[in-house]
Design a protein around this motif. Structure first.
Motif, mmCIF file in Angstrom:
data_model
loop_
_atom_site.group_PDB
_atom_site.id
_atom_site.type_symbol
_atom_site.label_atom_id
_atom_site.label_comp_id
_atom_site.label_asym_id
_atom_site.label_seq_id
_atom_site.Cartn_x
_atom_site.Cartn_y
_atom_site.Cartn_z
ATOM 1 N N ASN A 1 42.889 51.544 39.649
ATOM 2 C CA ASN A 1 43.706 52.676 40.085
ATOM 3 C C ASN A 1 42.890 53.815 40.684
ATOM 4 O O ASN A 1 43.462 54.773 41.195
ATOM 5 N N LYS A 2 41.570 53.701 40.636
ATOM 6 C CA LYS A 2 40.708 54.736 41.223
ATOM 7 C C LYS A 2 39.695 54.094 42.167
ATOM 8 O O LYS A 2 38.576 54.571 42.281
ATOM 9 N N HIS A 3 40.123 52.978 42.807
ATOM 10 C CA HIS A 3 39.232 52.238 43.709
ATOM 11 C C HIS A 3 37.940 51.869 42.979
ATOM 12 O O HIS A 3 36.845 51.928 43.533
ATOM 13 N N ASP A 4 38.096 51.463 41.716
ATOM 14 C CA ASP A 4 36.960 51.195 40.838
ATOM 15 C C ASP A 4 36.099 50.028 41.329
ATOM 16 O O ASP A 4 36.605 48.945 41.614
ATOM 17 N N ARG A 5 34.803 50.254 41.371
ATOM 18 C CA ARG A 5 33.859 49.164 41.638
ATOM 19 C C ARG A 5 33.773 48.326 40.365
ATOM 20 O O ARG A 5 33.663 48.875 39.265
ATOM 21 N N HIS A 6 33.819 47.010 40.515
ATOM 22 C CA HIS A 6 33.830 46.152 39.334
ATOM 23 C C HIS A 6 33.174 44.808 39.617
ATOM 24 O O HIS A 6 32.964 44.438 40.770
ATOM 25 N N PHE A 7 32.845 44.116 38.540
ATOM 26 C CA PHE A 7 32.222 42.798 38.629
ATOM 27 C C PHE A 7 33.028 41.877 37.741
ATOM 28 O O PHE A 7 33.190 42.140 36.554
ATOM 29 N N ILE A 8 33.562 40.818 38.316
ATOM 30 C CA ILE A 8 34.389 39.892 37.550
ATOM 31 C C ILE A 8 33.637 38.573 37.384
ATOM 32 O O ILE A 8 32.969 38.113 38.305
ATOM 33 N N ARG A 9 33.752 38.023 36.184
ATOM 34 C CA ARG A 9 33.129 36.744 35.856
ATOM 35 C C ARG A 9 34.179 35.858 35.194
ATOM 36 O O ARG A 9 34.864 36.297 34.268
ATOM 37 N N ALA A 10 34.267 34.611 35.653
ATOM 38 C CA ALA A 10 35.195 33.656 35.043
ATOM 39 C C ALA A 10 34.417 32.738 34.105
ATOM 40 O O ALA A 10 33.539 31.993 34.554
ATOM 41 N N LYS A 11 34.739 32.815 32.833
ATOM 42 C CA LYS A 11 34.111 31.927 31.850
ATOM 43 C C LYS A 11 34.705 30.529 31.984
ATOM 44 O O LYS A 11 33.989 29.524 31.936
ATOM 45 N N THR A 12 36.027 30.470 32.129
ATOM 46 C CA THR A 12 36.743 29.228 32.367
ATOM 47 C C THR A 12 37.560 29.421 33.640
ATOM 48 O O THR A 12 37.644 30.527 34.172
ATOM 49 N N ARG A 13 38.181 28.369 34.110
ATOM 50 C CA ARG A 13 39.050 28.482 35.291
ATOM 51 C C ARG A 13 40.145 29.502 34.979
ATOM 52 O O ARG A 13 40.847 29.381 33.986
ATOM 53 N N MET A 14 40.259 30.508 35.836
ATOM 54 C CA MET A 14 41.252 31.561 35.641
ATOM 55 C C MET A 14 42.284 31.517 36.762
ATOM 56 O O MET A 14 41.947 31.217 37.909
ATOM 57 N N ARG A 15 43.511 31.854 36.422
ATOM 58 C CA ARG A 15 44.566 32.040 37.425
ATOM 59 C C ARG A 15 45.086 33.457 37.247
ATOM 60 O O ARG A 15 45.512 33.842 36.152
ATOM 61 N N VAL A 16 45.031 34.218 38.329
ATOM 62 C CA VAL A 16 45.478 35.607 38.291
ATOM 63 C C VAL A 16 46.447 35.875 39.444
ATOM 64 O O VAL A 16 46.293 35.337 40.535
ATOM 65 N N VAL A 17 47.446 36.672 39.155
ATOM 66 C CA VAL A 17 48.377 37.142 40.177
ATOM 67 C C VAL A 17 47.998 38.592 40.441
ATOM 68 O O VAL A 17 47.866 39.386 39.499
ATOM 69 N N CYS A 18 47.786 38.927 41.724
ATOM 70 C CA CYS A 18 47.316 40.267 42.079
ATOM 71 C C CYS A 18 48.217 40.914 43.117
ATOM 72 O O CYS A 18 48.811 40.230 43.947
ATOM 73 N N THR A 19 48.277 42.226 43.062
ATOM 74 C CA THR A 19 48.982 43.001 44.079
ATOM 75 C C THR A 19 47.988 43.970 44.714
ATOM 76 O O THR A 19 47.066 44.441 44.055
ATOM 77 N N PHE A 20 48.194 44.223 45.987
ATOM 78 C CA PHE A 20 47.386 45.194 46.725
ATOM 79 C C PHE A 20 48.325 46.192 47.397
ATOM 80 O O PHE A 20 49.340 45.798 47.970
ATOM 81 N N TYR A 21 47.943 47.470 47.314
ATOM 82 C CA TYR A 21 48.677 48.520 48.004
ATOM 83 C C TYR A 21 47.655 49.415 48.689
ATOM 84 O O TYR A 21 46.709 49.859 48.030
ATOM 85 N N PRO A 22 47.814 49.702 49.956
ATOM 86 C CA PRO A 22 48.817 49.149 50.857
ATOM 87 C C PRO A 22 48.567 47.657 51.086
ATOM 88 O O PRO A 22 47.520 47.118 50.740
ATOM 89 N N GLU A 27 44.486 47.828 43.567
ATOM 90 C CA GLU A 27 44.715 46.435 43.197
ATOM 91 C C GLU A 27 45.052 46.361 41.722
ATOM 92 O O GLU A 27 44.434 47.033 40.896
ATOM 93 N N ALA A 28 46.031 45.546 41.394
ATOM 94 C CA ALA A 28 46.386 45.257 40.007
ATOM 95 C C ALA A 28 46.443 43.746 39.859
ATOM 96 O O ALA A 28 46.989 43.048 40.719
ATOM 97 N N CYS A 29 45.856 43.231 38.778
ATOM 98 C CA CYS A 29 45.806 41.791 38.540
ATOM 99 C C CYS A 29 46.331 41.488 37.146
ATOM 100 O O CYS A 29 46.100 42.247 36.205
ATOM 101 N N TYR A 30 46.998 40.355 37.027
ATOM 102 C CA TYR A 30 47.537 39.902 35.750
ATOM 103 C C TYR A 30 47.056 38.482 35.520
ATOM 104 O O TYR A 30 47.285 37.599 36.361
ATOM 105 N N CYS A 31 46.366 38.266 34.415
ATOM 106 C CA CYS A 31 45.803 36.963 34.104
ATOM 107 C C CYS A 31 46.863 36.061 33.469
ATOM 108 O O CYS A 31 47.461 36.417 32.445
ATOM 109 N N LEU A 32 47.070 34.903 34.083
ATOM 110 C CA LEU A 32 48.014 33.911 33.563
ATOM 111 C C LEU A 32 47.310 32.818 32.764
ATOM 112 O O LEU A 32 47.880 32.279 31.818
ATOM 113 N N GLU A 33 46.094 32.470 33.188
ATOM 114 C CA GLU A 33 45.362 31.367 32.565
ATOM 115 C C GLU A 33 43.872 31.669 32.563
ATOM 116 O O GLU A 33 43.369 32.312 33.473
#
Length: 123
Positions: free
Chosen positions: A88-109, A57-63
């Motif tokens: 890129n290594k199936h990384d386990r992660h924890f995401i927190r939104a401080k403010t409203r976020m908009r992200v565009v993400c891709t998944f492969y496959p 998964e790759a994500c790009y933050c727009l807002e």
């Protein structure tokens, strides 16, 4: 050629949501592109442990602003507009939104559209 709008995805299997998040999945496996593309909103206060065991998964933050914590190392990254983060290594992660976020993400496959997050956050 595939042409879709966000409105085209509303009310279909491409619309996914949960507590403080909403994702419109514009491409699925059936589209034949090999990737999924999403437009996602993470509301302020959103927190989630994630692990893409079977996808990159790759994500790009727009807002907005938030943080991404790498669970295997404890490293915390600030996420803001213009920031890319990629598991890129199936990384386990924890995401927190401080403010409203908009992200565009891709998944492969590509996602089928039937996936649900497991208790460990995996997809």
């Amino acid at each position: 050629m595939i042409v879709k709008t966000l409105e085209d995805v509303l009310g279909t299997k491409g619309e996914a949501h949960g507590d403080k998040w909403h994702s419109l999945r514009l491409l699925h496996e059936e589209d034949g592109m090999g990737v999924t593309l999403t437009d996602s909103i993470l509301e302020a206060g959103f927190e989630m442990r994630l692990w893409q065991k079977h996808h990159f998964e790759a994500c790009y933050c727009l807002e907005g602003e938030g943080t991404l914590e790498e669970l295997d190392t404890g490293t915390v990254h600030k996420i803001m507009p213009g920031t890319l983060y990629a598991m890129n290594k199936h990384d386990r992660h924890f995401i927190r939104a401080k403010t409203r976020m908009r992200v565009v993400c891709t998944f492969y496959p590509a996602l089928t559209g039937e996936e649900k997050h497991d208790e460990d956050g995996s997809l």
